[in-house]
Design a protein around this motif. Structure first.
Motif, PDB file in Angstrom:
ATOM      1  N   PRO A 187      -9.476  39.894  40.734  1.00  0.00           N
ATOM      2  CA  PRO A 187      -8.125  39.450  41.089  1.00  0.00           C
ATOM      3  C   PRO A 187      -7.052  40.492  40.744  1.00  0.00           C
ATOM      4  O   PRO A 187      -6.092  40.675  41.501  1.00  0.00           O
ATOM      5  CB  PRO A 187      -7.925  38.175  40.266  1.00  0.00           C
ATOM      6  N   LEU A 188      -7.235  41.193  39.632  1.00  0.00           N
ATOM      7  CA  LEU A 188      -6.237  42.188  39.242  1.00  0.00           C
ATOM      8  C   LEU A 188      -6.251  43.424  40.140  1.00  0.00           C
ATOM      9  O   LEU A 188      -5.226  44.044  40.376  1.00  0.00           O
ATOM     10  CB  LEU A 188      -6.463  42.624  37.798  1.00  0.00           C
ATOM     11  N   VAL A 189      -7.432  43.771  40.647  1.00  0.00           N
ATOM     12  CA  VAL A 189      -7.556  44.977  41.474  1.00  0.00           C
ATOM     13  C   VAL A 189      -7.453  44.652  42.964  1.00  0.00           C
ATOM     14  O   VAL A 189      -6.770  45.352  43.713  1.00  0.00           O
ATOM     15  CB  VAL A 189      -8.885  45.701  41.168  1.00  0.00           C
ATOM     16  N   PHE A 190      -8.118  43.577  43.393  1.00  0.00           N
ATOM     17  CA  PHE A 190      -8.206  43.251  44.817  1.00  0.00           C
ATOM     18  C   PHE A 190      -7.407  42.020  45.233  1.00  0.00           C
ATOM     19  O   PHE A 190      -7.294  41.715  46.413  1.00  0.00           O
ATOM     20  CB  PHE A 190      -9.664  43.049  45.230  1.00  0.00           C
ATOM     21  N   GLY A 191      -6.901  41.253  44.263  1.00  0.00           N
ATOM     22  CA  GLY A 191      -6.126  40.059  44.583  1.00  0.00           C
ATOM     23  C   GLY A 191      -6.953  38.851  44.948  1.00  0.00           C
ATOM     24  O   GLY A 191      -6.432  37.864  45.460  1.00  0.00           O
ATOM     25  N   LYS A 192      -8.258  38.907  44.684  1.00  0.00           N
ATOM     26  CA  LYS A 192      -9.136  37.778  45.012  1.00  0.00           C
ATOM     27  C   LYS A 192     -10.383  37.842  44.135  1.00  0.00           C
ATOM     28  O   LYS A 192     -10.680  38.874  43.548  1.00  0.00           O
ATOM     29  CB  LYS A 192      -9.531  37.792  46.480  1.00  0.00           C
ATOM     30  N   TYR A 193     -11.084  36.715  44.078  1.00  0.00           N
ATOM     31  CA  TYR A 193     -12.348  36.672  43.360  1.00  0.00           C
ATOM     32  C   TYR A 193     -13.450  37.316  44.207  1.00  0.00           C
ATOM     33  O   TYR A 193     -13.345  37.351  45.431  1.00  0.00           O
ATOM     34  CB  TYR A 193     -12.740  35.228  43.040  1.00  0.00           C
ATOM     35  N   PRO A 212      -9.766  28.490  41.262  1.00  0.00           N
ATOM     36  CA  PRO A 212      -8.383  28.352  41.733  1.00  0.00           C
ATOM     37  C   PRO A 212      -8.175  29.201  42.983  1.00  0.00           C
ATOM     38  O   PRO A 212      -8.835  30.222  43.172  1.00  0.00           O
ATOM     39  CB  PRO A 212      -7.534  28.885  40.577  1.00  0.00           C
ATOM     40  N   LYS A 213      -7.289  28.772  43.818  1.00  0.00           N
ATOM     41  CA  LYS A 213      -6.963  29.516  45.043  1.00  0.00           C
ATOM     42  C   LYS A 213      -5.666  30.283  44.816  1.00  0.00           C
ATOM     43  O   LYS A 213      -4.729  29.769  44.221  1.00  0.00           O
ATOM     44  CB  LYS A 213      -6.768  28.550  46.216  1.00  0.00           C
ATOM     45  N   PHE A 214      -5.632  31.516  45.294  1.00  0.00           N
ATOM     46  CA  PHE A 214      -4.415  32.309  45.240  1.00  0.00           C
ATOM     47  C   PHE A 214      -3.709  32.220  46.593  1.00  0.00           C
ATOM     48  O   PHE A 214      -4.351  32.343  47.638  1.00  0.00           O
ATOM     49  CB  PHE A 214      -4.720  33.786  44.959  1.00  0.00           C
ATOM     50  N   THR A 215      -2.418  31.995  46.552  1.00  0.00           N
ATOM     51  CA  THR A 215      -1.641  32.090  47.794  1.00  0.00           C
ATOM     52  C   THR A 215      -1.559  33.577  48.152  1.00  0.00           C
ATOM     53  O   THR A 215      -1.789  34.444  47.296  1.00  0.00           O
ATOM     54  CB  THR A 215      -0.217  31.534  47.608  1.00  0.00           C
ATOM     55  N   PRO A 216      -1.236  33.897  49.394  1.00  0.00           N
ATOM     56  CA  PRO A 216      -1.074  35.318  49.748  1.00  0.00           C
ATOM     57  C   PRO A 216      -0.049  36.027  48.852  1.00  0.00           C
ATOM     58  O   PRO A 216      -0.249  37.182  48.474  1.00  0.00           O
ATOM     59  CB  PRO A 216      -0.610  35.273  51.204  1.00  0.00           C
ATOM     60  N   GLU A 217       1.008  35.318  48.485  1.00  0.00           N
ATOM     61  CA  GLU A 217       2.028  35.919  47.618  1.00  0.00           C
ATOM     62  C   GLU A 217       1.464  36.194  46.227  1.00  0.00           C
ATOM     63  O   GLU A 217       1.724  37.236  45.625  1.00  0.00           O
ATOM     64  CB  GLU A 217       3.257  35.004  47.517  1.00  0.00           C
ATOM     65  N   GLU A 218       0.701  35.226  45.684  1.00  0.00           N
ATOM     66  CA  GLU A 218       0.093  35.414  44.366  1.00  0.00           C
ATOM     67  C   GLU A 218      -0.911  36.564  44.390  1.00  0.00           C
ATOM     68  O   GLU A 218      -0.977  37.371  43.455  1.00  0.00           O
ATOM     69  CB  GLU A 218      -0.602  34.128  43.913  1.00  0.00           C
ATOM     70  N   SER A 219      -1.684  36.632  45.455  1.00  0.00           N
ATOM     71  CA  SER A 219      -2.662  37.692  45.601  1.00  0.00           C
ATOM     72  C   SER A 219      -1.987  39.070  45.579  1.00  0.00           C
ATOM     73  O   SER A 219      -2.427  39.986  44.875  1.00  0.00           O
ATOM     74  CB  SER A 219      -3.433  37.506  46.905  1.00  0.00           C
ATOM     75  N   GLU A 220      -0.920  39.221  46.325  1.00  0.00           N
ATOM     76  CA  GLU A 220      -0.186  40.492  46.352  1.00  0.00           C
ATOM     77  C   GLU A 220       0.436  40.800  44.993  1.00  0.00           C
ATOM     78  O   GLU A 220       0.485  41.956  44.579  1.00  0.00           O
ATOM     79  CB  GLU A 220       0.891  40.470  47.434  1.00  0.00           C
ATOM     80  N   MET A 221       0.902  39.763  44.306  1.00  0.00           N
ATOM     81  CA  MET A 221       1.513  39.954  42.999  1.00  0.00           C
ATOM     82  C   MET A 221       0.465  40.397  41.960  1.00  0.00           C
ATOM     83  O   MET A 221       0.747  41.230  41.092  1.00  0.00           O
ATOM     84  CB  MET A 221       2.190  38.649  42.549  1.00  0.00           C
ATOM     85  N   LEU A 222      -0.734  39.853  42.074  1.00  0.00           N
ATOM     86  CA  LEU A 222      -1.804  40.207  41.136  1.00  0.00           C
ATOM     87  C   LEU A 222      -2.318  41.625  41.337  1.00  0.00           C
ATOM     88  O   LEU A 222      -2.579  42.342  40.378  1.00  0.00           O
ATOM     89  CB  LEU A 222      -2.980  39.248  41.301  1.00  0.00           C
TER      90      LEU A 222
END
Length: 87
Positions: free
Chosen positions: A36-42, A55-65
């Motif tokens: 999640p920290l490098v790619f924004g997803k599991y 947990p699911k990341f929204t596109p905004e959360e993914s970009e923020m991570l």
């Protein structure tokens, strides 16, 4: 950020199932925090196995991570053997 992780080797390196089990173990251990920290997803294998329990990341959360870290350290304390158990 520093996280604790373990490593796995296949119990029988000539057995494809044991090799896959070791790969999944490593992916889960490193990928749960790192991906999640490098790619924004599991990792995909983690999503396939855990499904809706993650947990699911929204596109905004993914970009923020993605890239939100300035340093990633890993504490490695042990290596284990992984053997496929039929699951």
């Amino acid at each position: 950020m520093t996280f604790d992780t373990n490593f796995a080797l296949p119990f029988d390196p000539t057995n494809a199932n044991d090799t896959s089990a070791a790969d999944a173990f490593v992916t889960f251990n490193y990928g749960w925090i790192g991906d999640p920290l490098v790619f924004g997803k599991y990792p995909d294998v983690m999503v396939e196995f855990a499904g809706d329990r993650l947990p699911k990341f929204t596109p905004e959360e993914s970009e923020m991570l993605k890239g939100s870290w300035d340093y990633i350290g890993m504490n490695h304390y042990s290596t284990v053997y992984a053997k496929y158990n039929g699951v």
